[in-house]
Design a protein around this motif. Structure first.
Motif, PDB file in Angstrom:
ATOM      1  N   ARG A   1       0.869  -1.186   0.000  1.00 39.21           N
ATOM      2  CA  ARG A   1       0.000   0.000   0.000  1.00 39.21           C
ATOM      3  C   ARG A   1       0.902   1.231   0.000  1.00 39.21           C
ATOM      4  NH1 ARG A   1      -5.259  -1.273   1.373  1.00 39.21           N
ATOM      5  NH2 ARG A   1      -5.533  -3.451   2.035  1.00 39.21           N
ATOM      6  N   GLU A   2       0.656   2.145  -0.950  1.00 41.77           N
ATOM      7  CA  GLU A   2       1.539   3.310  -1.114  1.00 41.77           C
ATOM      8  C   GLU A   2       0.956   4.570  -0.471  1.00 41.77           C
ATOM      9  OE1 GLU A   2       3.371   0.429  -2.681  1.00 41.77           O
ATOM     10  OE2 GLU A   2       4.375   2.396  -2.503  1.00 41.77           O
ATOM     11  N   VAL A   3       1.809   5.415   0.030  1.00 40.28           N
ATOM     12  CA  VAL A   3       1.367   6.751   0.464  1.00 40.28           C
ATOM     13  C   VAL A   3       0.979   7.556  -0.779  1.00 40.28           C
ATOM     14  CG1 VAL A   3       2.194   8.933   1.480  1.00 40.28           C
ATOM     15  CG2 VAL A   3       2.791   6.741   2.534  1.00 40.28           C
ATOM     16  N   PRO A   4      -0.131   8.315  -0.735  1.00 42.78           N
ATOM     17  CA  PRO A   4      -0.507   9.112  -1.909  1.00 42.78           C
ATOM     18  C   PRO A   4       0.686   9.950  -2.411  1.00 42.78           C
ATOM     19  CG  PRO A   4      -2.258   9.199  -0.284  1.00 42.78           C
ATOM     20  CD  PRO A   4      -1.100   8.491   0.364  1.00 42.78           C
ATOM     21  N   GLU A   5       0.949   9.837  -3.709  1.00 44.07           N
ATOM     22  CA  GLU A   5       2.130  10.439  -4.339  1.00 44.07           C
ATOM     23  C   GLU A   5       2.280  11.929  -4.008  1.00 44.07           C
ATOM     24  OE1 GLU A   5       3.997   8.239  -5.971  1.00 44.07           O
ATOM     25  OE2 GLU A   5       5.561   9.794  -6.127  1.00 44.07           O
ATOM     26  N   VAL A   6       1.179  12.636  -4.010  1.00 43.00           N
ATOM     27  CA  VAL A   6       1.233  14.097  -3.812  1.00 43.00           C
ATOM     28  C   VAL A   6       1.903  14.445  -2.480  1.00 43.00           C
ATOM     29  CG1 VAL A   6      -1.079  14.230  -2.731  1.00 43.00           C
ATOM     30  CG2 VAL A   6      -0.126  16.229  -3.909  1.00 43.00           C
ATOM     31  N   LEU A   7       1.779  13.580  -1.491  1.00 44.17           N
ATOM     32  CA  LEU A   7       2.346  13.880  -0.169  1.00 44.17           C
ATOM     33  C   LEU A   7       3.860  13.741  -0.158  1.00 44.17           C
ATOM     34  CD1 LEU A   7      -0.291  12.140   2.162  1.00 44.17           C
ATOM     35  CD2 LEU A   7      -0.168  14.550   1.448  1.00 44.17           C
ATOM     36  N   LEU A   8       4.387  13.104  -1.215  1.00 42.31           N
ATOM     37  CA  LEU A   8       5.854  12.965  -1.319  1.00 42.31           C
ATOM     38  C   LEU A   8       6.429  14.030  -2.248  1.00 42.31           C
ATOM     39  CD1 LEU A   8       5.929   9.065  -1.834  1.00 42.31           C
ATOM     40  CD2 LEU A   8       5.940  10.347   0.317  1.00 42.31           C
ATOM     41  N   SER A   9       5.525  14.876  -2.811  1.00 42.13           N
ATOM     42  CA  SER A   9       5.971  15.795  -3.885  1.00 42.13           C
ATOM     43  C   SER A   9       6.691  17.028  -3.359  1.00 42.13           C
ATOM     44  CB  SER A   9       4.732  16.260  -4.677  1.00 42.13           C
ATOM     45  OG  SER A   9       3.949  17.135  -3.840  1.00 42.13           O
ATOM     46  N   GLY A  10       6.407  17.392  -2.119  1.00 49.65           N
ATOM     47  CA  GLY A  10       6.996  18.650  -1.620  1.00 49.65           C
ATOM     48  C   GLY A  10       6.273  19.876  -2.160  1.00 49.65           C
ATOM     49  N   ASN A  11       5.203  19.653  -2.930  1.00 52.96           N
ATOM     50  CA  ASN A  11       4.431  20.801  -3.470  1.00 52.96           C
ATOM     51  C   ASN A  11       3.346  21.159  -2.452  1.00 52.96           C
ATOM     52  OD1 ASN A  11       2.388  22.348  -4.714  1.00 52.96           O
ATOM     53  ND2 ASN A  11       3.084  21.646  -6.753  1.00 52.96           N
ATOM     54  N   HIS A  12       3.611  22.174  -1.661  1.00 50.48           N
ATOM     55  CA  HIS A  12       2.740  22.464  -0.503  1.00 50.48           C
ATOM     56  C   HIS A  12       1.334  22.900  -0.934  1.00 50.48           C
ATOM     57  CE1 HIS A  12       6.004  21.614   2.182  1.00 50.48           C
ATOM     58  NE2 HIS A  12       6.793  22.463   1.503  1.00 50.48           N
ATOM     59  N   GLY A  13       1.244  23.548  -2.083  1.00 50.29           N
ATOM     60  CA  GLY A  13      -0.083  23.956  -2.576  1.00 50.29           C
ATOM     61  C   GLY A  13      -0.913  22.742  -2.922  1.00 50.29           C
ATOM     62  N   LYS A  14      -0.292  21.794  -3.619  1.00 53.25           N
ATOM     63  CA  LYS A  14      -1.025  20.579  -3.988  1.00 53.25           C
ATOM     64  C   LYS A  14      -1.361  19.739  -2.752  1.00 53.25           C
ATOM     65  CE  LYS A  14       0.480  19.956  -8.813  1.00 53.25           C
ATOM     66  NZ  LYS A  14       1.256  19.081  -9.732  1.00 53.25           N
ATOM     67  N   ILE A  15      -0.414  19.708  -1.813  1.00 52.67           N
ATOM     68  CA  ILE A  15      -0.658  18.933  -0.580  1.00 52.67           C
ATOM     69  C   ILE A  15      -1.835  19.508   0.188  1.00 52.67           C
ATOM     70  CG2 ILE A  15       0.321  18.367   1.682  1.00 52.67           C
ATOM     71  CD1 ILE A  15       3.094  18.172   0.216  1.00 52.67           C
ATOM     72  N   ALA A  16      -1.884  20.841   0.284  1.00 52.13           N
ATOM     73  CA  ALA A  16      -2.996  21.491   0.994  1.00 52.13           C
ATOM     74  C   ALA A  16      -4.325  21.188   0.304  1.00 52.13           C
ATOM     75  CB  ALA A  16      -2.749  22.986   1.063  1.00 52.13           C
ATOM     76  N   LYS A  17      -4.298  21.198  -1.045  1.00 52.59           N
ATOM     77  CA  LYS A  17      -5.526  20.917  -1.817  1.00 52.59           C
ATOM     78  C   LYS A  17      -5.980  19.470  -1.588  1.00 52.59           C
ATOM     79  CE  LYS A  17      -7.270  21.505  -6.579  1.00 52.59           C
ATOM     80  NZ  LYS A  17      -7.591  20.072  -6.877  1.00 52.59           N
ATOM     81  N   PHE A  18      -5.005  18.557  -1.617  1.00 52.77           N
ATOM     82  CA  PHE A  18      -5.305  17.124  -1.378  1.00 52.77           C
ATOM     83  C   PHE A  18      -5.951  16.958  -0.009  1.00 52.77           C
ATOM     84  CE2 PHE A  18      -4.519  12.563  -1.353  1.00 52.77           C
ATOM     85  CZ  PHE A  18      -4.282  12.270  -0.015  1.00 52.77           C
ATOM     86  N   ARG A  19      -5.350  17.576   0.997  1.00 55.17           N
ATOM     87  CA  ARG A  19      -5.848  17.421   2.363  1.00 55.17           C
ATOM     88  C   ARG A  19      -7.252  18.003   2.520  1.00 55.17           C
ATOM     89  NH1 ARG A  19      -0.165  18.587   5.667  1.00 55.17           N
ATOM     90  NH2 ARG A  19       0.495  16.378   5.731  1.00 55.17           N
ATOM     91  N   ARG A  20      -7.468  19.168   1.902  1.00 54.13           N
ATOM     92  CA  ARG A  20      -8.773  19.820   2.021  1.00 54.13           C
ATOM     93  C   ARG A  20      -9.856  18.963   1.371  1.00 54.13           C
ATOM     94  NH1 ARG A  20     -11.594  23.927   4.683  1.00 54.13           N
ATOM     95  NH2 ARG A  20     -13.188  24.774   3.290  1.00 54.13           N
TER      96      ARG A  20
END
Ligand code: J9N
Length: 247
Positions: free
Chosen positions: A198-217
């Motif tokens: 089972r993989e951690v969602p890719e976006v969380l490994l990206s370091g792209n804080h804007g995308k991470i915030a969007k994913f979380r929201r």
């Protein structure tokens, strides 16, 4: 903040000596006094209950021991000053529901007193009489019945105490919690990034804080819509983006 708890099972509150709340007490951020209601009885058997007027099953907690205990606590209260009273919280399935919003409201108080009922409850006249010295609130943990108020007090003291400044090491961790913004919290992950296929969602490994915030929201909204649709109705969606409104 000062907490006082009155119970016929004072040892039930021992977990409040541990962990975060225990450390806050040691550090002097919180004060917690637990009182055995039987200390305030006068008879040889230390009686705290009797049969209900009007009949019915079970026993009712006698008023006088409560009056003795609560009077002693009020007399030593830092909130017993003109224009101010300590708050007396009586856990009850017949109370207003305890929420994060109420936890925040109560965390502003100087002195909270908890009366742990047992049996079929406390003689109603105690709550009426206590209104002179306390702001009295019956509070429910939820729509289910416990055997006594102690478990509810453990939950409320923890939920309220952790909001007192200095109790939680990093106050930022209080910001993105469930219910802090009306939504449930987003899913969290840690190492290893691949676990039992089972993989951690890719976006969380990206370091792209804007995308991470969007994913979380988006996951907050999806989780809330799935698990607590009742909370969605209460939201002010005027600040939501078009995408967020369609989740
Ligand atoms: N929510 C809630 C509170 C309670 C009790 C408090 C005191 C005795 S039973 N049950 N359920």
């Amino acid at each position: 903040m000062r907490f006082d708890v009155v119970s016929i099972f004072p040892e039930y509150l021992a977990p409040l000596d541990l962990s975060l709340i225990g450390k806050a007490r040691t550090d002097g951020l919180l004060e917690l006094n637990v009182h055995d209601l039987r200390t305030y009885t006068k008879d040889r058997h230390r009686t705290v209950d009797d049969t209900p007027y009007g009949g019915g099953a079970g026993m009712v907690m006698k008023p006088e021991p409560w009056a003795q205990a609560l009077t002693e606590i009020a007399e030593t209260s830092p909130a017993s000053v003109p224009e101010r009273k300590p708050t007396l919280i009586v856990p009850s399935p017949a109370g207003e529901v305890f929420t994060q919003k109420l936890a925040y409201e109560l965390s502003e108080e100087v002195h909270l007193v908890f009366a742990c009922g047992r049996y079929e409850g406390i003689d109603e006249r105690v709550l009426e009489w206590a209104g002179e010295q306390f702001t009295v609130r019956a509070v429910s943990l939820g729509d289910y019945v416990l055997n006594g108020g102690e478990v509810a007090v453990l939950a409320m003291v923890e939920a309220i105490g952790r909001l007192v400044p200095g109790v939680v090491g990093n106050p930022e961790s209080l910001i993105e919690e469930s219910h802090s913004d009306g939504l449930l919290e987003y899913p969290v992950y840690t190492k290893p990034s691949s676990w039992r296929e089972r993989e951690v969602p890719e976006v969380l490994l990206s370091g792209n804080h804007g995308k991470i915030a969007k994913f979380r929201r988006e996951h907050q909204l999806r989780r809330t819509a799935t698990r607590r649709p009742d909370l969605i109705d209460a939201l002010d969606v005027s600040s939501f983006s078009k995408t967020e409104r369609n989740i």
